[in-house]
Scaffold this motif. Sequence first.
Motif, mmCIF file in Angstrom:
data_model
loop_
_atom_site.group_PDB
_atom_site.id
_atom_site.type_symbol
_atom_site.label_atom_id
_atom_site.label_comp_id
_atom_site.label_asym_id
_atom_site.label_seq_id
_atom_site.Cartn_x
_atom_site.Cartn_y
_atom_site.Cartn_z
ATOM 1 N N TRP A 82 -5.276 4.585 39.963
ATOM 2 C CA TRP A 82 -4.790 3.206 39.957
ATOM 3 C C TRP A 82 -5.669 2.366 39.055
ATOM 4 O O TRP A 82 -6.867 2.614 38.897
ATOM 5 N N LYS A 83 -5.082 1.339 38.482
ATOM 6 C CA LYS A 83 -5.844 0.351 37.729
ATOM 7 C C LYS A 83 -6.520 -0.571 38.741
ATOM 8 O O LYS A 83 -5.929 -0.949 39.751
ATOM 9 N N PHE A 84 -7.781 -0.954 38.463
ATOM 10 C CA PHE A 84 -8.555 -1.720 39.430
ATOM 11 C C PHE A 84 -9.482 -2.693 38.714
ATOM 12 O O PHE A 84 -10.060 -2.370 37.670
ATOM 13 N N LYS A 85 -9.601 -3.884 39.292
ATOM 14 C CA LYS A 85 -10.595 -4.851 38.819
ATOM 15 C C LYS A 85 -11.089 -5.629 40.020
ATOM 16 O O LYS A 85 -10.300 -6.140 40.811
ATOM 17 N N LEU A 86 -12.406 -5.723 40.162
ATOM 18 C CA LEU A 86 -13.021 -6.502 41.230
ATOM 19 C C LEU A 86 -13.377 -7.868 40.668
ATOM 20 O O LEU A 86 -14.201 -7.988 39.771
ATOM 21 N N PHE A 87 -12.719 -8.903 41.166
ATOM 22 C CA PHE A 87 -12.977 -10.265 40.708
ATOM 23 C C PHE A 87 -14.176 -10.839 41.450
ATOM 24 O O PHE A 87 -14.448 -10.484 42.590
ATOM 25 N N ASP A 88 -14.870 -11.766 40.806
ATOM 26 C CA ASP A 88 -16.077 -12.363 41.385
ATOM 27 C C ASP A 88 -15.771 -13.298 42.551
ATOM 28 O O ASP A 88 -16.572 -13.434 43.468
ATOM 29 N N ALA A 89 -14.630 -13.949 42.514
ATOM 30 C CA ALA A 89 -14.264 -14.910 43.561
ATOM 31 C C ALA A 89 -12.748 -15.091 43.556
ATOM 32 O O ALA A 89 -12.106 -14.854 42.528
ATOM 33 N N GLY A 91 -11.013 -17.696 43.300
ATOM 34 C CA GLY A 91 -10.580 -18.707 42.343
ATOM 35 C C GLY A 91 -10.451 -18.214 40.913
ATOM 36 O O GLY A 91 -9.860 -18.899 40.077
ATOM 37 N N VAL A 92 -11.011 -17.053 40.602
ATOM 38 C CA VAL A 92 -10.947 -16.539 39.222
ATOM 39 C C VAL A 92 -9.930 -15.410 39.057
ATOM 40 O O VAL A 92 -9.846 -14.821 37.984
ATOM 41 N N VAL A 93 -9.158 -15.137 40.074
ATOM 42 C CA VAL A 93 -8.158 -14.071 39.992
ATOM 43 C C VAL A 93 -7.038 -14.508 39.063
ATOM 44 O O VAL A 93 -6.470 -15.588 39.199
ATOM 45 N N THR A 94 -6.744 -13.663 38.091
ATOM 46 C CA THR A 94 -5.650 -13.939 37.163
ATOM 47 C C THR A 94 -4.350 -13.398 37.754
ATOM 48 O O THR A 94 -4.365 -12.627 38.709
ATOM 49 N N GLU A 95 -3.234 -13.777 37.177
ATOM 50 C CA GLU A 95 -1.934 -13.295 37.663
ATOM 51 C C GLU A 95 -1.680 -11.879 37.125
ATOM 52 O O GLU A 95 -0.766 -11.643 36.342
ATOM 53 N N PHE A 96 -2.489 -10.940 37.575
ATOM 54 C CA PHE A 96 -2.414 -9.564 37.084
ATOM 55 C C PHE A 96 -1.123 -8.866 37.482
ATOM 56 O O PHE A 96 -0.760 -7.858 36.912
ATOM 57 N N TRP A 97 -0.413 -9.379 38.446
ATOM 58 C CA TRP A 97 0.806 -8.743 38.930
ATOM 59 C C TRP A 97 2.009 -9.034 38.041
ATOM 60 O O TRP A 97 3.023 -8.362 38.147
ATOM 61 N N SER A 98 1.926 -10.022 37.178
ATOM 62 C CA SER A 98 3.071 -10.331 36.315
ATOM 63 C C SER A 98 3.227 -9.246 35.248
ATOM 64 O O SER A 98 2.267 -8.574 34.866
ATOM 65 N N LYS A 99 4.441 -9.104 34.761
ATOM 66 C CA LYS A 99 4.723 -8.047 33.779
ATOM 67 C C LYS A 99 3.974 -8.262 32.475
ATOM 68 O O LYS A 99 3.647 -7.309 31.772
ATOM 69 N N ASP A 100 3.704 -9.510 32.114
ATOM 70 C CA ASP A 100 3.053 -9.819 30.839
ATOM 71 C C ASP A 100 1.528 -9.887 30.944
ATOM 72 O O ASP A 100 0.859 -10.215 29.968
ATOM 73 N N ALA A 101 0.972 -9.580 32.099
ATOM 74 C CA ALA A 101 -0.473 -9.725 32.313
ATOM 75 C C ALA A 101 -1.268 -8.762 31.438
ATOM 76 O O ALA A 101 -0.849 -7.630 31.179
ATOM 77 N N ASP A 102 -2.426 -9.235 31.003
ATOM 78 C CA ASP A 102 -3.350 -8.407 30.228
ATOM 79 C C ASP A 102 -4.259 -7.663 31.204
ATOM 80 O O ASP A 102 -5.076 -8.272 31.894
ATOM 81 N N ARG A 103 -4.119 -6.357 31.247
ATOM 82 C CA ARG A 103 -4.928 -5.536 32.156
ATOM 83 C C ARG A 103 -5.874 -4.603 31.394
ATOM 84 O O ARG A 103 -6.302 -3.592 31.922
ATOM 85 N N THR A 104 -6.199 -4.961 30.168
ATOM 86 C CA THR A 104 -7.045 -4.085 29.349
ATOM 87 C C THR A 104 -8.457 -3.953 29.910
ATOM 88 O O THR A 104 -9.116 -2.936 29.672
#
Length: 123
Positions: A82-89, A91-104
């Motif tokens: 699975w793709k994974f990213k641990l955010f610091d807080a 409030g800084v979570v991006t909309e990673f679930w959208s189809k156009d999200a940058d998950r690089t």
Amino acid sequence: FIHWLGFLNMESPAMTALAIMLGQTAMRLRRGQKEYENPWLTHINRLQMHVPLASYPSEDEAIRYDRFKSPNVVLLNSDSQWKFKLFDAPGVVTEFWSKDADRTDFKTIKVPSNWELQGYSYP
């Protein structure tokens, strides 16, 4: 009482049942509390939790009720990556679930697993 339970042969179904019954009785009788007053008592006679719901593309498939053959069922613990990213807080979570999200900048982790044991945060 708890030490006495340790001497029971837990490989015997009858002894296991006895230990459970005695433990539940001890929890109920603890300081004269009622069951709903005991914070250590989390359930009585409860089935294991699960969600057996699924949707099916046709009525015939729903009647057969084979959840794992439904194209609408995805097992989340299926020995995969699975793709994974641990955010610091929060409030800084991006909309990673959208189809156009940058998950690089997302990493790959093995699932099922525990992300703390894969180098993120603390175990």
